[in-house]
Scaffold this motif. Structure first.
Motif, PDB file in Angstrom:
ATOM      1  N   CYS A 150       0.130  14.168  -3.197  1.00 31.48           N
ATOM      2  CA  CYS A 150      -0.236  12.735  -3.168  1.00 31.48           C
ATOM      3  C   CYS A 150      -0.492  12.277  -1.731  1.00 31.48           C
ATOM      4  O   CYS A 150      -1.380  11.464  -1.483  1.00 31.48           O
ATOM      5  CB  CYS A 150       0.879  11.880  -3.782  1.00 31.48           C
ATOM      6  SG  CYS A 150       1.146  12.203  -5.533  1.00 31.48           S
ATOM      7  N   GLN A 195      -4.040  12.887  -0.298  1.00 28.23           N
ATOM      8  CA  GLN A 195      -5.171  12.137  -0.838  1.00 28.23           C
ATOM      9  C   GLN A 195      -5.773  11.263   0.271  1.00 28.23           C
ATOM     10  O   GLN A 195      -5.046  10.586   1.001  1.00 28.23           O
ATOM     11  CB  GLN A 195      -4.693  11.263  -2.021  1.00 28.23           C
ATOM     12  CG  GLN A 195      -5.734  10.312  -2.565  1.00 28.23           C
ATOM     13  CD  GLN A 195      -6.978  11.044  -3.096  1.00 28.23           C
ATOM     14  OE1 GLN A 195      -6.885  12.129  -3.650  1.00 28.23           O
ATOM     15  NE2 GLN A 195      -8.141  10.435  -2.898  1.00 28.23           N
ATOM     16  N   LYS A 255       0.926   9.698 -10.331  1.00 33.84           N
ATOM     17  CA  LYS A 255       0.130   9.370  -9.139  1.00 33.84           C
ATOM     18  C   LYS A 255      -0.857  10.499  -8.834  1.00 33.84           C
ATOM     19  O   LYS A 255      -2.039  10.254  -8.545  1.00 33.84           O
ATOM     20  CB  LYS A 255       1.072   9.146  -7.950  1.00 33.84           C
ATOM     21  CG  LYS A 255       0.396   8.702  -6.699  1.00 33.84           C
ATOM     22  CD  LYS A 255      -0.015   7.269  -6.833  1.00 33.84           C
ATOM     23  CE  LYS A 255      -0.848   6.804  -5.669  1.00 33.84           C
ATOM     24  NZ  LYS A 255      -1.237   5.410  -5.833  1.00 33.84           N
ATOM     25  N   ALA A 256      -0.350  11.748  -8.884  1.00 36.95           N
ATOM     26  CA  ALA A 256      -1.219  12.897  -8.564  1.00 36.95           C
ATOM     27  C   ALA A 256      -2.394  12.961  -9.542  1.00 36.95           C
ATOM     28  O   ALA A 256      -3.518  13.300  -9.154  1.00 36.95           O
ATOM     29  CB  ALA A 256      -0.406  14.192  -8.598  1.00 36.95           C
ATOM     30  N   CYS A 291      -5.118  10.825  -8.288  1.00 39.84           N
ATOM     31  CA  CYS A 291      -5.727  11.141  -6.987  1.00 39.84           C
ATOM     32  C   CYS A 291      -6.986  11.977  -7.226  1.00 39.84           C
ATOM     33  O   CYS A 291      -6.906  13.070  -7.803  1.00 39.84           O
ATOM     34  CB  CYS A 291      -4.762  11.943  -6.122  1.00 39.84           C
ATOM     35  SG  CYS A 291      -3.330  11.008  -5.585  1.00 39.84           S
TER      36      CYS A 291
END
Ligand SMILES: Cc1cc2nc3c(=O)[nH]c(=O)nc-3n(C[C@H](O)[C@H](O)[C@H](O)COP(=O)(O)OP(=O)(O)OC[C@H]3O[C@@H](n4cnc5c(N)ncnc54)[C@H](O)[C@@H]3O)c2cc1C
Length: 400
Positions: free
Chosen positions: A20, A23, A120-121, A124
């Protein structure tokens, strides 16, 4: 054949945090994780594996844009800490207000942090999550590293990062020697209901050869315990009846929160200290438990791993900006030097604590009780100890 800049082996809390954090750096990232995480059930009782998250890790998770999502869920924010030795006058306490903070940390289920980072990943655009991924082979060439999965998928990367935990597959494949030692302790973890509320204080008692931590959860009457004991005692406590266990726990904990009742299964983990001889090599870096593991007595393992991540993000972003080859060991040396130093200091402190609090010789006991008392009363000492525990003495550039 897929081609990325950074391939991260292991999508645990540490590996995902790294993904993350890269990114927007211009680097294309792949995370190879062997298991697909199960969706979290918000109504399930608290999971057994929790972490005490310090201020430095809170900063990292905030930078990664996941913190607000984490604390919107079930977390225990604590405002005080108390450490004492059983049957003695040795005791030290910390409270946030008198020391100029508005909290000292959070007790958070590992699965909750993991889920927030995983989500979250997934969002991204420069990160590809490959799970389940069963790795078969890795080879390091001059300009690329080559990864082969058991299903035949092939991947090239300029840098491969090992975030695959204590028994790292990648560290073994890279033949990186490991210094390790047995702590002669198993950690027993369980969830406990206490008669009196925990009042958002994290407590830890040293007793004979045991260390017992009561970590406050969001419910004022629930704590997660980490009870480090010699292996035979830990196994006996795991197998004891609930009544026997509750009784032994109350005694070990000096009855500090009244009657205790175990609410969950009891799991035990053998504790081993590990320190990889190298944290970086040609097209290789190690982070988190793949690089080091420590005794959980100070609750610093994943905090240390998150700071590896912050330092590696700083370096990789800088190298990428300057157009340099991110896989050159020469350029990864700065990361390696700084994180090996921090891990060595932490490992040595944990070893020091373990040795200081082991044994019941009256002279040694008196010495450590005086030490605790002095640390509690001498001006300035507590401030320094607290800054160290909060991770604020050694913040990587990305978090300053
Ligand atoms: C009892 C106990 C209490 C603790 N309490 C605290 C605490 O309060 N605070 C704290 O900071 N730390 C604590 N720790 C330490 C903390 O749990 C660890 O440091 C942390 O979980 C390490 O995270 P990681 O992502 O590096 O490794 P892991 O959590 O082990 O994740 C590794 C990931 O890699 C994957 N993987 C492994 N092998 C492969 C492979 N070959 N291919 C693909 N994927 C692979 C795994 O599936 C996993 O998802 C505690 C530890 C213990 C044992």
């Amino acid at each position: 054949m897929q081609s990325v800049d950074v391939a991260i082996v292991g999508g645990g809390m540490v590996g995902l945090a790294l993904a993350c954090g890269l990114q927007g750096s211009g680097l294309r990232v792949a995370v190879l994780e062997q298991t697909v995480p199960e969706p979290l059930d918000q109504d399930a009782p608290p999971a057994l594996r929790v972490s005490a998250i310090n201020a430095a890790s809170e900063k990292l998770l905030t930078h990664l844009g996941v913190w607000s999502n984490i604390i919107a869920r079930r977390v225990g924010r604590y405002h005080g800490m108390e450490v004492w030795e059983k049957d003695s006058f040795g005791r030290i306490t910390f409270d946030d207000q008198s020391m100029g903070y508005d909290h000292l940390g959070y007790i958070i289920e590992n699965a909750l942090i993991h889920q927030a980072l995983w989500e979250k990943a997934q969002q991204c655009k420069d990160v590809t999550l490959i799970a389940p991924a069963e790795l078969q082979q890795v080879a390091w060439g001059e300009n690329d590293a080559f990864l082969t999965l058991k299903d035949g998928t092939m991947l090239t990367a300029r840098l491969v990062v090992g975030a695959d935990g204590a028994n790292s597959w990648l560290r073994n494949k890279a033949d990186i020697p490991l210094t390790f030692w047995d702590y002669h302790h198993y950690a027993l973890v369980a969830t406990i209901r206490t008669e009196e509320p925990h009042q958002a204080v994290a407590r830890q008692v040293f007793h004979n050869d045991g260390i017992l931590a009561f970590l406050p959860l969001s419910d004022p009457h629930l704590c997660s315990i980490v009870w480090s004991l010699p292996p035979e005692q830990a196994k006996a406590m795991q197998q004891a009846s609930d009544d026997e266990f509750n009784q032994a726990l109350c005694v070990a904990f000096d009855n500090r929160l009244g009657l205790c009742e175990v609410q969950s299964e009891r799991q035990v983990y053998p504790l081993t200290g590990r320190y990889a001889r190298q944290f970086a090599g040609h097209r290789l870096a190690l982070v988190g438990d793949a690089a080091h593991t420590i005794h959980p007595l100070a609750g610093q393992g994943v905090n240390l791993g998150f700071m590896d991540v912050a330092e590696l993000i700083t370096e990789l972003r800088r190298l990428s900006r300057e157009g340099k080859d991110i896989g050159q060991h020469l350029y990864l040396r700065r990361y390696e030097r700084s994180r090996k130093h921090s891990a060595a200091v932490m490992l040595a402190s944990m070893q020091g604590f373990r040795e200081l609090f082991a044994g019941t010789h009256p002279a040694k006991k008196l010495l450590r009780d005086i030490g605790l008392k002095l640390a509690d009363t001498l001006p300035g000492v507590k401030t320094q100890l607290l800054r160290q525990a909060l991770g604020l003495n050694d913040l990587p550039e990305w978090l300053r």
